[in-house]
Scaffold this motif. Structure first.
Motif: not given
Length: 362
Positions: A70-77, A188-191
């Motif tokens: 979830a943190l990785d996704v947050a940082d990517w966005y 977005i799909r990949l995340m």
């Protein structure tokens, strides 16, 4: 016209906050400061960005993920949102198409590892650090798709810069095609896959209707709720401006039409999703997990767009309202139960505005 009425959107899909949403937001903001702080012209500009609460987009769209993913996704966005912010800024990446192309080419070079990369190029440094974290959780097919997704996003950003600098407004389908890139639909799909621990590589045809209606719903909701920002910045690649300047609609007519399209795509997404779940592939655990992820992606994305000061002004604090009158000129806007009646020219009349709007979430 200086204000418009936003009707209640359908909001038929679940909204949930990650159990560690606050901690993830704080940690992600710290990552932005340490990795991307030098992108901002001043400390105040950085603080203004952090007050937009962009670190919540990840916890809202992947609330089921383990904390690290979830943190990785947050940082990517956060990473792509910083890029998007400066694409819209004529004193930064948005000032010149050629310079933006050069910067984006360097990002892709760093991403592919084609060169050592400059330590004073924060976009490259941050991108490599994110890739080191995320790539071990991806299959070879997902890694190939990720590179293509980032390139498509950057291509869409360049196209938006070109339209803005040349003062051109595209037709609806051209706008939607570019927005599918610049909105980041592929990553977005990949995340969503990464957060759920599944791999949908090779299933594009099977999921075509699900993806079509999911992404169009998200883009239209985003363009509606971000219109204050896009209007102020003169952005051309937004379906609101397209329907006004190319479709000949008044602002309120445009908002009402887009409200109808949100309902159409949201319901069509649910039909396509249920068809998939009830079909021959519906027993697959990976597909069920992915579709559950898309449900939360759609619901969480809208929740974020209601709450962020990015769209409603620095200092905005959301009170849970999801419908009402929105000012385009107030420094900080809020959803109001009644239009501003100081001048008759502020409001475009509409028969659908007769009833007092709902001010709470459904």
């Amino acid at each position: 016209m200086t204000e418009f009425f936003l009707p209640e959107l359908p909001r038929l899909l679940p909204v949930a906050y990650h159990p560690k949403a606050a901690q993830i937001e704080f940690r992600s903001n710290g990552w932005v400061r340490s990795r991307l702080g030098d992108c901002f012209a001043s400390e105040e500009d950085l603080l203004r960005y952090l007050r937009q609460r962009n670190g919540l987009y990840g916890p809202l769209t992947v609330p089921y993920a383990d904390e690290q993913r979830a943190l990785d996704v947050a940082d990517w966005y956060q990473y792509v949102t910083v890029i998007d912010s400066f694409v819209s800024d004529r004193s930064a990446l948005g000032a010149d198409e050629a310079s933006a192309r050069d910067a984006f080419a360097e990002i892709m070079d760093d991403f592919h590892g084609d060169c050592g990369g400059r330590e004073d190029f924060p976009y490259g440094v941050a991108g490599k650090e994110l890739w080191r974290r995320i790539s071990p959780g991806l299959s070879p097919g997902q890694k190939r798709r990720f590179a293509g997704a980032l390139e498509a996003f950057l291509h869409g950003c360049v196209t938006e810069i070109r339209f803005k600098l040349t003062e051109r407004v595209p037709d609806y389908e051209t706008c939607m095609t570019v927005r599918l890139e610049s909105f980041g639909c592929d990553f977005i799909r990949l995340m969503t896959e990464y957060a759920a621990g599944v791999d949908m590589t090779g299933l594009d045809r099977l999921l075509a209707d699900v993806h079509k209606h999911c992404m169009r719903q998200m883009i239209i909701v985003n363009d509606l709720l971000s219109w204050r920002k896009e209007h102020a910045q003169g952005d051309k690649m937004t379906v609101v401006r397209v329907l006004i300047e190319r479709g000949g609609l008044g602002l309120q007519q445009c908002v009402d039409r887009l409200h109808e399209l949100v309902g159409h795509h949201e319901n069509a997404y649910i039909v396509a999703r249920d068809r998939m779940l009830n079909g021959p592939h519906g027993t697959r655990a990976d597909i069920r997990a992915y579709l559950n992820g898309l449900d939360h992606l759609i619901g969480g994305s809208a929740e974020f767009e209601y709450l962020t000061p990015r769209y409603f002004g620095d200092g905005y604090v959301w009170d849970g309202s999801t419908s009402g009158w929105i000012s385009l000129t107030a420094p900080v806007a809020r959803f109001r139960a009644r239009p501003n009646t100081d001048t008759d020219t502020n409001v475009e009349s509409s028969g659908s505005r007769a009833a007092t709007p709902s001010m709470t979430r459904s």
